[in-house]
Design a protein around this motif. Structure first.
Motif, PDB file in Angstrom:
ATOM      1  N   UNK A 150      36.665  46.167  64.070  1.00  0.00           N
ATOM      2  CA  UNK A 150      36.314  47.128  63.010  1.00  0.00           C
ATOM      3  C   UNK A 150      36.325  48.504  63.649  1.00  0.00           C
ATOM      4  N   UNK A 151      37.291  49.355  63.239  1.00  0.00           N
ATOM      5  CA  UNK A 151      37.509  50.575  64.003  1.00  0.00           C
ATOM      6  C   UNK A 151      37.545  51.854  63.166  1.00  0.00           C
ATOM      7  N   UNK A 152      37.237  51.793  61.855  1.00  0.00           N
ATOM      8  CA  UNK A 152      37.263  53.022  61.056  1.00  0.00           C
ATOM      9  C   UNK A 152      36.163  52.983  59.997  1.00  0.00           C
ATOM     10  N   UNK A 153      35.754  54.188  59.588  1.00  0.00           N
ATOM     11  CA  UNK A 153      34.696  54.327  58.587  1.00  0.00           C
ATOM     12  C   UNK A 153      35.213  53.910  57.217  1.00  0.00           C
ATOM     13  N   UNK A 154      34.308  53.346  56.411  1.00  0.00           N
ATOM     14  CA  UNK A 154      34.672  52.895  55.078  1.00  0.00           C
ATOM     15  C   UNK A 154      35.094  51.441  55.027  1.00  0.00           C
ATOM     16  N   UNK A 155      35.308  50.835  56.186  1.00  0.00           N
ATOM     17  CA  UNK A 155      35.722  49.429  56.241  1.00  0.00           C
ATOM     18  C   UNK A 155      34.535  48.543  55.887  1.00  0.00           C
ATOM     19  N   UNK A 156      34.774  47.521  55.106  1.00  0.00           N
ATOM     20  CA  UNK A 156      33.711  46.611  54.704  1.00  0.00           C
ATOM     21  C   UNK A 156      33.586  45.475  55.720  1.00  0.00           C
ATOM     22  N   UNK A 157      32.353  45.107  56.002  1.00  0.00           N
ATOM     23  CA  UNK A 157      32.082  43.989  56.904  1.00  0.00           C
ATOM     24  C   UNK A 157      31.132  43.023  56.209  1.00  0.00           C
ATOM     25  N   UNK A 158      31.247  41.756  56.550  1.00  0.00           N
ATOM     26  CA  UNK A 158      30.377  40.718  55.990  1.00  0.00           C
ATOM     27  C   UNK A 158      29.573  40.068  57.111  1.00  0.00           C
ATOM     28  N   UNK A 159      28.401  39.638  56.780  1.00  0.00           N
ATOM     29  CA  UNK A 159      27.543  38.971  57.759  1.00  0.00           C
ATOM     30  C   UNK A 159      28.279  37.781  58.362  1.00  0.00           C
ATOM     31  N   UNK A 160      28.279  37.657  59.686  1.00  0.00           N
ATOM     32  CA  UNK A 160      28.979  36.582  60.376  1.00  0.00           C
ATOM     33  C   UNK A 160      30.408  36.915  60.742  1.00  0.00           C
ATOM     34  N   UNK A 161      30.933  38.081  60.306  1.00  0.00           N
ATOM     35  CA  UNK A 161      32.308  38.465  60.609  1.00  0.00           C
ATOM     36  C   UNK A 161      32.423  38.880  62.075  1.00  0.00           C
ATOM     37  N   UNK A 162      33.553  38.522  62.714  1.00  0.00           N
ATOM     38  CA  UNK A 162      33.793  38.899  64.100  1.00  0.00           C
ATOM     39  C   UNK A 162      34.024  40.410  64.186  1.00  0.00           C
ATOM     40  N   UNK A 163      33.154  41.097  64.905  1.00  0.00           N
ATOM     41  CA  UNK A 163      33.250  42.554  65.038  1.00  0.00           C
ATOM     42  C   UNK A 163      33.977  42.953  66.320  1.00  0.00           C
ATOM     43  N   UNK A 164      33.633  42.310  67.409  1.00  0.00           N
ATOM     44  CA  UNK A 164      34.176  42.735  68.696  1.00  0.00           C
ATOM     45  C   UNK A 164      34.114  41.597  69.703  1.00  0.00           C
ATOM     46  N   UNK A 165      34.826  41.788  70.803  1.00  0.00           N
ATOM     47  CA  UNK A 165      34.760  40.883  71.943  1.00  0.00           C
ATOM     48  C   UNK A 165      34.334  41.699  73.149  1.00  0.00           C
ATOM     49  N   UNK A 166      33.344  41.183  73.886  1.00  0.00           N
ATOM     50  CA  UNK A 166      32.771  41.962  74.976  1.00  0.00           C
ATOM     51  C   UNK A 166      32.744  41.150  76.266  1.00  0.00           C
ATOM     52  N   UNK A 167      32.993  41.830  77.371  1.00  0.00           N
ATOM     53  CA  UNK A 167      32.801  41.215  78.679  1.00  0.00           C
ATOM     54  C   UNK A 167      31.454  41.701  79.195  1.00  0.00           C
ATOM     55  N   UNK A 222      32.964  37.399  75.353  1.00  0.00           N
ATOM     56  CA  UNK A 222      32.111  36.753  74.369  1.00  0.00           C
ATOM     57  C   UNK A 222      32.210  37.476  73.033  1.00  0.00           C
ATOM     58  N   UNK A 223      32.270  36.736  71.905  1.00  0.00           N
ATOM     59  CA  UNK A 223      32.398  37.373  70.592  1.00  0.00           C
ATOM     60  C   UNK A 223      31.058  37.948  70.104  1.00  0.00           C
ATOM     61  N   UNK A 224      31.151  39.061  69.376  1.00  0.00           N
ATOM     62  CA  UNK A 224      29.986  39.656  68.719  1.00  0.00           C
ATOM     63  C   UNK A 224      30.227  39.565  67.222  1.00  0.00           C
ATOM     64  N   UNK A 225      29.274  38.964  66.486  1.00  0.00           N
ATOM     65  CA  UNK A 225      29.400  38.778  65.050  1.00  0.00           C
ATOM     66  C   UNK A 225      28.452  39.727  64.309  1.00  0.00           C
TER      67      UNK A 225
END
Length: 580
Positions: A150-167, A222-225
């Motif tokens: 998710x990289x821009x403003x105005x984008x819709x996200x839902x609970x449980x959606x994959x947002x990012x991957x982090x080391x 590791x995924x961040x939801x």
């Protein structure tokens, strides 16, 4: 022959006489005309010189009897327009041509308003996000963002959606610790439970933890939801960024409900209550009306705009309302106001935040106007209801009001920018003649020393030093014997002491400066009558201080160092006078 000579002589005499009659009287008339003209020119010139006033093209409120420099900006003064005879102090007269060019229109006002808006109050506002539904999607461990979905403003996200991957090195170690304690969960259940709880505190779900145990493998990335649903209002991190534990990655707003925030005038507050029903309309949906209920009224009044914020919560499941959209709220007020108050068009009123002003046509047969201050009750659509300042039958300017005000400013009359034509003399404080005993003058010089230190602390914006020097100055002033002074002088000094003490008790620099204004108004007349002051003191003034009313201070330095603004406008001001 003799006869011919006689005839010629007679003809010459007659010709000379006729020429004298024709040209001699003409020359006398011309000379008389010249003398009359010279007398007239001399008279008019002297009259104009005596009555000529000088003003500043940038600051028309400045009116001086002589040419010179503007005391505010230093520009050369220009001749001001002569006032029309027969006008009152603050009346202005405009030409028919100026009236036509500015499209100035007037209306006779009176009570009454359209019946469909009887008792209705209209509020202007806009849609804002419901801050109660705002959330921050933060990182719960230190690491590097390998991928951001998710990289821009105005984008819709839902609970449980994959947002990012982090080391995350700490998370890698925690996974290894989990796998180690899994083999010991029968013999050491407490240790095993503690490791699982630590992962839960990092917002790993039960299914994620179980997947690590089942696979028996450590995941490097590791995924961040998403933990909430909504619309992204801010992206606080980018791919490749290193984030700290608790650092925001995204800010999310749930727009299923929004706020409609309105500005209500001070005079409208009595008609507003929490829980009151209101109707909301917007140009985006011209044929629709939305019901709402007032949910909040700001307990603090905005001093700059003299308004309070009134808020209503709106359901927005269909996403009709967008944050920033302009809306109008209408609600029922006191219907009795329709009979008691005068209604005027909104275009007639100039509002400065502190004053509401209109221009009255004082002569029904000529374009002569005067500014008048009014008190507004409320606004109904394109009309204002006026509580004070107007009477039935008054004729006011309803179009071109600002053009009339501009003409008043150029003529140095009372206007929107200057409350009164009468200017307070810059020299009035320094020209007060006060007879002070020599013993008092000697003691008072010690007060001036600590006063100047306090002034320098104001210049440095150091509130603590200001209070310290104010305390020292107050102590020195209280030790002086003032019994030999007159009542006026004693009153000035007592007020000065109160201001010093008020500065000591207040640690807010702006409040200290407000007290400093009053302090100088009382201390300067005394200080300017101290003889042989060493060093010489300069009375200086900033025209913008004290809410553009101007304020004074004393300085031992000729260079301007403004104590009312410090670094913001360090050199704003001018020298008004110097001590004896």
């Amino acid at each position: 022959m003799n006869k011919n000579i006689l005839y010629i002589a007679v003809a010459v005499i007659v010709g000379l006489f006729a020429g004298w009659l024709i040209f001699g009287n003409s020359e006398i008339d011309v000379d008389a005309s010249k003398d009359s003209s010279n007398m007239s020119d001399s008279h008019n010139h002297s009259s104009d010189t005596a009555n000529q006033m000088w003003t500043c093209s940038m600051h028309p409120q400045i009116m001086q009897p002589e040419a010179g420099d503007c005391p505010i900006c230093g520009m050369d003064l220009i001749p001001a327009e002569s006032g029309a005879e027969g006008l009152a102090l603050n009346e202005i007269k405009m030409t028919d041509n100026a009236m036509a060019l500015a499209n100035i229109q007037t209306t006779v006002v009176g009570s009454g308003a359209p019946s469909d808006e009887d008792g209705m109050i209209s509020l202007s506002g806009k849609i804002a996000t419901n801050e109660e539904n705002n959330a921050v999607q933060a990182s719960y461990f230190d690491g590097r963002l390998e991928k951001l979905n998710v990289s821009y403003e105005g984008q819709k996200v839902n609970r449980g959606q994959l947002l990012a991957t982090i080391y995350a090195p700490n998370l890698v170690a925690a996974q290894q610790e989990l796998l180690t304690t899994t083999a010991l969960k029968e013999s050491q259940p407490a240790l095993y439970k503690a490791v699982r709880n630590k992962l839960k505190l990092w917002k790993l779900s039960e299914s994620q933890i179980n997947a690590i145990e089942t696979s028996g493998k450590v995941r490097d990335n590791f995924p961040i939801y998403a933990t909430v649903s909504g619309t992204v209002s801010e992206v606080a991190a980018r791919e490749g960024d290193y984030v700290k534990q608790g650092q925001p990655i995204l800010k999310v707003s749930n727009l299923n409900s929004v706020w409609a925030e309105f500005d209500a005038y001070e005079s409208q507050i009595s008609n507003l209550k929490v829980g009151q029903k209101m109707m909301i309309v917007t140009n985006a949906y011209a044929n629709k009306e939305f019901d709402a209920t007032i949910s909040f009224i700001d307990p603090m009044l905005n001093n700059a705009t003299r308004t309070v914020t009134v808020r209503a919560t709106l359901k927005n499941i269909d996403a009709l309302f967008k944050p920033g959209m302009f809306v109008t709220g209408k609600l029922k007020g006191e219907s009795k106001m329709n009979d008691d108050l005068i209604t005027v068009p909104a275009s007639a009123v100039m509002w400065t935040g502190e004053r509401s002003l209109v221009y009255i046509k004082t002569n029904p047969n000529e374009p002569i106007f005067e500014m008048r201050e009014i008190v507004i009750a409320n606004r109904n659509g394109e009309n204002f209801r006026v509580k004070e300042g107007l009477e039935n039958g008054d004729e006011i300017v309803t179009n071109g009001t600002f053009s009339v005000d501009a003409a008043a400013q150029l003529q140095g009359k009372k206007s929107m920018m200057n409350k009164s034509k009468k200017e307070t003399s810059d020299m009035s404080l320094s020209q007060m003649i006060i007879d002070l005993p020599s013993s008092f003058q000697k003691d008072f010089e010690k007060v001036l020393t600590s006063y100047l230190q306090m002034k320098d602390a104001f210049v440095s914006n150091d509130a603590n030093q200001v209070a310290a020097f104010a305390k020292e100055t107050s102590k020195a002033l209280k030790s002086i014997d003032i019994s030999g002074l007159g009542k006026m002088e004693q009153a000035h000094l007592n007020k000065t002491i109160k201001m010093f003490d008020a500065i000591v008790e207040n640690d807010n620099l702006e409040n200290q400066r407000d007290h400093f204004v009053i302090l100088n108004e009382n201390l300067v007349p005394i200080a300017m009558n101290i003889e042989n002051v060493d060093p010489i003191l300069y009375l200086q003034k900033c025209p913008m201080a004290n809410k553009n009313k101007g304020a004074f201070w004393l300085s031992k330095d000729k260079d301007i160092r403004n104590p009312y603004y410090g670094d913001e406008m360090l050199t704003c001001g001018s020298i008004i006078n110097i001590t004896k």
